[in-house]
Design an enzyme around this catalytic site. Structure first.
Site, PDB file in Angstrom:
ATOM      1  N   ASN A 119       0.805  -1.242   0.000  1.00 50.24           N
ATOM      2  CA  ASN A 119       0.000   0.000   0.000  1.00 50.24           C
ATOM      3  C   ASN A 119       0.831   1.281   0.000  1.00 50.24           C
ATOM      4  OD1 ASN A 119       0.675  -0.560   2.706  1.00 50.24           O
ATOM      5  ND2 ASN A 119      -1.089   0.570   3.450  1.00 50.24           N
ATOM      6  N   GLY A 192       2.536  -5.736   7.206  1.00 52.47           N
ATOM      7  CA  GLY A 192       1.535  -6.436   6.401  1.00 52.47           C
ATOM      8  C   GLY A 192       0.332  -6.779   7.256  1.00 52.47           C
ATOM      9  N   GLU A 214       4.390  -4.898  12.117  1.00 55.87           N
ATOM     10  CA  GLU A 214       3.586  -3.701  11.859  1.00 55.87           C
ATOM     11  C   GLU A 214       2.355  -4.160  11.089  1.00 55.87           C
ATOM     12  OE1 GLU A 214       4.246  -0.691  12.965  1.00 55.87           O
ATOM     13  OE2 GLU A 214       6.197  -1.141  13.839  1.00 55.87           O
ATOM     14  N   CYS A 248      -2.823   1.973   6.319  1.00 61.22           N
ATOM     15  CA  CYS A 248      -3.005   1.140   7.523  1.00 61.22           C
ATOM     16  C   CYS A 248      -3.613   1.919   8.674  1.00 61.22           C
ATOM     17  CB  CYS A 248      -1.683   0.514   7.948  1.00 61.22           C
ATOM     18  SG  CYS A 248      -0.415   1.739   8.283  1.00 61.22           S
ATOM     19  N   GLU A 338     -10.801  -5.466   8.716  1.00 66.29           N
ATOM     20  CA  GLU A 338     -10.217  -4.186   8.318  1.00 66.29           C
ATOM     21  C   GLU A 338     -10.710  -3.868   6.907  1.00 66.29           C
ATOM     22  OE1 GLU A 338      -5.989  -4.517   7.831  1.00 66.29           O
ATOM     23  OE2 GLU A 338      -5.688  -2.352   7.839  1.00 66.29           O
TER      24      GLU A 338
HETATM   25  P1  NAD Z   1       0.351  -9.077   3.389  1.00 65.92           P
HETATM   26  O1  NAD Z   1       0.465  -9.532   4.798  1.00 65.92           O
HETATM   27  O2  NAD Z   1      -0.538  -9.829   2.470  1.00 65.92           O
HETATM   28  O3  NAD Z   1       1.789  -9.059   2.666  1.00 65.92           O
HETATM   29  C1  NAD Z   1       2.905  -8.400   3.190  1.00 65.92           C
HETATM   30  C2  NAD Z   1       4.173  -9.087   2.720  1.00 65.92           C
HETATM   31  O4  NAD Z   1       4.176 -10.441   3.125  1.00 65.92           O
HETATM   32  C3  NAD Z   1       4.382  -9.078   1.203  1.00 65.92           C
HETATM   33  O5  NAD Z   1       5.732  -8.725   0.947  1.00 65.92           O
HETATM   34  C4  NAD Z   1       4.106 -10.502   0.804  1.00 65.92           C
HETATM   35  O6  NAD Z   1       4.883 -10.940  -0.299  1.00 65.92           O
HETATM   36  C5  NAD Z   1       4.471 -11.281   2.033  1.00 65.92           C
HETATM   37  N1  NAD Z   1       3.671 -12.511   2.184  1.00 65.92           N
HETATM   38  C6  NAD Z   1       2.382 -12.695   1.756  1.00 65.92           C
HETATM   39  N2  NAD Z   1       1.971 -13.943   2.062  1.00 65.92           N
HETATM   40  C7  NAD Z   1       3.011 -14.550   2.686  1.00 65.92           C
HETATM   41  C8  NAD Z   1       3.209 -15.841   3.237  1.00 65.92           C
HETATM   42  N3  NAD Z   1       2.239 -16.772   3.201  1.00 65.92           N
HETATM   43  N4  NAD Z   1       4.401 -16.115   3.800  1.00 65.92           N
HETATM   44  C9  NAD Z   1       5.384 -15.183   3.850  1.00 65.92           C
HETATM   45  N5  NAD Z   1       5.247 -13.942   3.325  1.00 65.92           N
HETATM   46  C10 NAD Z   1       4.098 -13.626   2.760  1.00 65.92           C
HETATM   47  O7  NAD Z   1      -0.046  -7.545   3.505  1.00 65.92           O
HETATM   48  P2  NAD Z   1      -0.450  -6.566   2.347  1.00 65.92           P
HETATM   49  O8  NAD Z   1      -1.748  -7.019   1.758  1.00 65.92           O
HETATM   50  O9  NAD Z   1       0.697  -6.317   1.443  1.00 65.92           O
HETATM   51  O10 NAD Z   1      -0.691  -5.207   3.174  1.00 65.92           O
HETATM   52  C11 NAD Z   1      -1.918  -4.866   3.735  1.00 65.92           C
HETATM   53  C12 NAD Z   1      -1.885  -5.054   5.242  1.00 65.92           C
HETATM   54  O11 NAD Z   1      -0.753  -4.415   5.786  1.00 65.92           O
HETATM   55  C13 NAD Z   1      -3.069  -4.393   5.916  1.00 65.92           C
HETATM   56  O12 NAD Z   1      -3.545  -5.225   6.945  1.00 65.92           O
HETATM   57  C14 NAD Z   1      -2.487  -3.126   6.493  1.00 65.92           C
HETATM   58  O13 NAD Z   1      -3.180  -2.604   7.605  1.00 65.92           O
HETATM   59  C15 NAD Z   1      -1.131  -3.575   6.863  1.00 65.92           C
HETATM   60  N6  NAD Z   1      -0.213  -2.448   6.940  1.00 65.92           N
HETATM   61  C16 NAD Z   1       0.297  -2.104   8.144  1.00 65.92           C
HETATM   62  C17 NAD Z   1       1.142  -1.009   8.239  1.00 65.92           C
HETATM   63  C18 NAD Z   1       1.742  -0.592   9.539  1.00 65.92           C
HETATM   64  O14 NAD Z   1       2.637   0.243   9.509  1.00 65.92           O
HETATM   65  N7  NAD Z   1       1.316  -1.127  10.670  1.00 65.92           N
HETATM   66  C19 NAD Z   1       1.455  -0.288   7.092  1.00 65.92           C
HETATM   67  C20 NAD Z   1       0.904  -0.673   5.877  1.00 65.92           C
HETATM   68  C21 NAD Z   1       0.085  -1.763   5.815  1.00 65.92           C
END
Ligand code: NAD
Length: 462
Positions: A119, A192, A214, A248, A338
């Site tokens: 994002n 994530g 995070e 997020c 969310e």
């Molecule tokens: P995600 O958890 O799907 O993916 C994040 C990362 O994890 C990516 O690089 C992806 O390749 C990797 N990943 C995905 N599946 C995996 C698996 N099975 N095993 C290992 N790695 C894996 O998150 P997203 O959809 O990219 O982001 C959205 C989420 O992130 C939302 O929940 C949002 O609130 C959160 N977010 C949090 C912050 C914060 O600072 N707290 C900031 C931005 C986004």
């Protein structure tokens, strides 16, 4: 690439970084400052490409693309303060421990792994990287495969700026992330969702690697009756529909004093029209949903409550209009996950006690917002609710106060970063206690018999 195919280059890369780490090159403060300045210069050089990539990945307007580049502000902050952060921190000594001196001596951890989301795909790799570099670590970066244009720009920028034996970027999806997670790192910072956060923590547990997670969650936005409705609406509309709600810490839903609801809804509608026009699909200032999967999930949430504004959508363009939904209950599906899109449900409350009681039954959010001029309301909310961060009378901007720790609590994450908190996260805060030879009191040595009374006195036990 299969996990197995991804594993060999990853293991090799990690070996190279461990060898480089062992040379001690990353420990010097001058070296770290040079690297932070090099990273800053690279971002300035690549700024147009970073903004283009955000447009490609998320339909980001140019202005919002600059949010990615704005991470440079945190680099400047680190460059200015690093020498102070890295200094030994003196600790107080009890009388019984004197003579002597004690201090905390921050030292680098080793090789860090940073995994990012789609994002804010540039910023959420670079901001943690700042901490890893400042604290004197090597690092491997894995940006999100769901923002491919940004991932490609990041890959070029990092390869051009750093020796891969020091800082390297590995592009790829789940298999690549899992190949990395199978290795032993000294720290992992993951941004994530909650589901993948658990996978990361489980993998890290195999090596007892500490993690900063995070994550996300539903960040509530309370609106009290004592507010400037127009200003509140301006700020809420900006923070919610920025990046089409894919932030997020965006306000996930509104929790509004029922006495102000009608005025607030009028002001929100007006503000949405002012910002995005009568047909937001034509606005150059409104982003798109990242992919069809997210689009379908969000459209599923549109079937609940009464749509007050918006609701239009177009799959071929991954467009969902900025949408307000009224008549939503706490049990509605839109309140169970969310939202992470341009949909803003409105719930009401009769008393602040009722609002606080409702929040206390829900998972601890990443952020919490409260709009009120009334100091008592502000204090009640601060003292009786929990969240990773709170912003009073505005939204989102707490994230850019570099001196504030950023992170979640409970299911919205663990650990903190930004500014000095990033430095500390990627450091071992080593405790040091130093004694001189000139005095060696006898009280702690055997034979103990005659010393129990003295010990009791020293400890305040008699
Ligand atoms: P995600 O958890 O799907 O993916 C994040 C990362 O994890 C990516 O690089 C992806 O390749 C990797 N990943 C995905 N599946 C995996 C698996 N099975 N095993 C290992 N790695 C894996 O998150 P997203 O959809 O990219 O982001 C959205 C989420 O992130 C939302 O929940 C949002 O609130 C959160 N977010 C949090 C912050 C914060 O600072 N707290 C900031 C931005 C986004």
């Amino acid at each position: 690439m299969s996990t197995l195919a991804a594993a060999a280059p990853v293991a090799d890369l990690l070996r190279r970084q461990r060898t480089y780490w062992a040379t001690g090159a990353t420990r010097s403060l001058d070296f770290r400052l040079d690297q932070l300045r090099a990273l800053r210069a690279a971002i300035v050089k690549y700024q147009a490409e970073i903004i283009d990539a955000a447009k490609h990945d998320l339909g980001r307007p140019e202005f919002e693309g600059y949010i990615e580049v704005a991470v440079i502000g945190e680099l400047d902050y680190a460059i200015k303060h690093l020498r102070r952060w890295a200094k030994p921190r003196r600790a107080a000594l009890a009388l019984s421990q004197r003579p002597g001196s004690a201090w905390v001596q921050p030292e680098p951890l080793g090789v860090a792994l940073i995994i990012g989301p789609w994002n804010y795909p540039f910023q959420l790799i670079i901001s943690p990287l700042m901490g890893a570099i400042a604290a004197g670590n090597c690092a491997i970066l894995k940006p999100s495969e769901l923002a491919p244009a940004t991932s490609a720009v990041l890959a070029r920028l990092i390869a051009e700026t750093f020796d891969p034996a020091y800082i390297a970027l590995v592009e790829g999806g789940v298999d690549t992330a899992q190949a990395l997670l199978a290795e032993k790192f000294d720290h992992i910072l993951f941004t994530g969702g909650e589901r993948v956060g658990k996978i990361v923590m489980q993998a890290a547990a195999q090596h007892l690697t500490p993690v900063t997670l995070e994550l996300g969650g539903k960040s509530p936005c309370i609106v009290d009756v004592d507010v400037n409705v127009e200003i509140a609406a301006r700020r809420i509309v900006w923070g919610k529909f920025l990046n089409a709600g894919q932030t997020c810490i965006a306000p996930d839903y509104l929790l509004v004093d029922e006495r102000v609801k009608a005025d607030l809804v009028t002001a929100l509608k007006q503000r949405m029209a002012d910002c995005y026009g009568e047909n937001p699909a034509n606005s150059p200032d409104f982003s798109r949903v990242v992919n069809e999967r997210q689009f379908d999930r969000l459209v599923g949430l549109l079937s609940q409550g009464n749509i007050v504004v918006g609701g239009d959508h177009n799959r071929s363009d991954r467009y969902i209009a900025p949408t307000l939904i009224d008549g939503v209950s706490w049990d509605a599906p839109v309140m169970q996950e969310e939202i992470f899109g341009p949909i803003l449900p409105i719930l009401t409350y009769r008393s602040l006690d009722e609002a606080i009681a409702s929040l206390s039954q829900r998972p601890k959010p990443l952020a919490l917002y409260v709009f009120s001029r009334d100091r008592q309301v502000q204090t009640q909310v601060l003292d009786r609710t929990t969240a990773g961060s709170v912003c009073i009378n505005d939204v989102i901007l707490q994230v850019a106060v570099w001196d504030l720790p950023f992170g979640g609590v409970g299911s919205s994450g663990m650990g903190r970063y930004h500014g000095q908190y990033s430095f500390d996260t990627f450091s071992n805060l080593k405790s040091v206690f130093k004694k001189p030879f000139w005095l060696d009191m006898d009280w702690r040595y055997p034979p103990y018999e005659s010393k129990i009374k003295l010990f009791q006195k020293m400890m305040g036990l008699s």
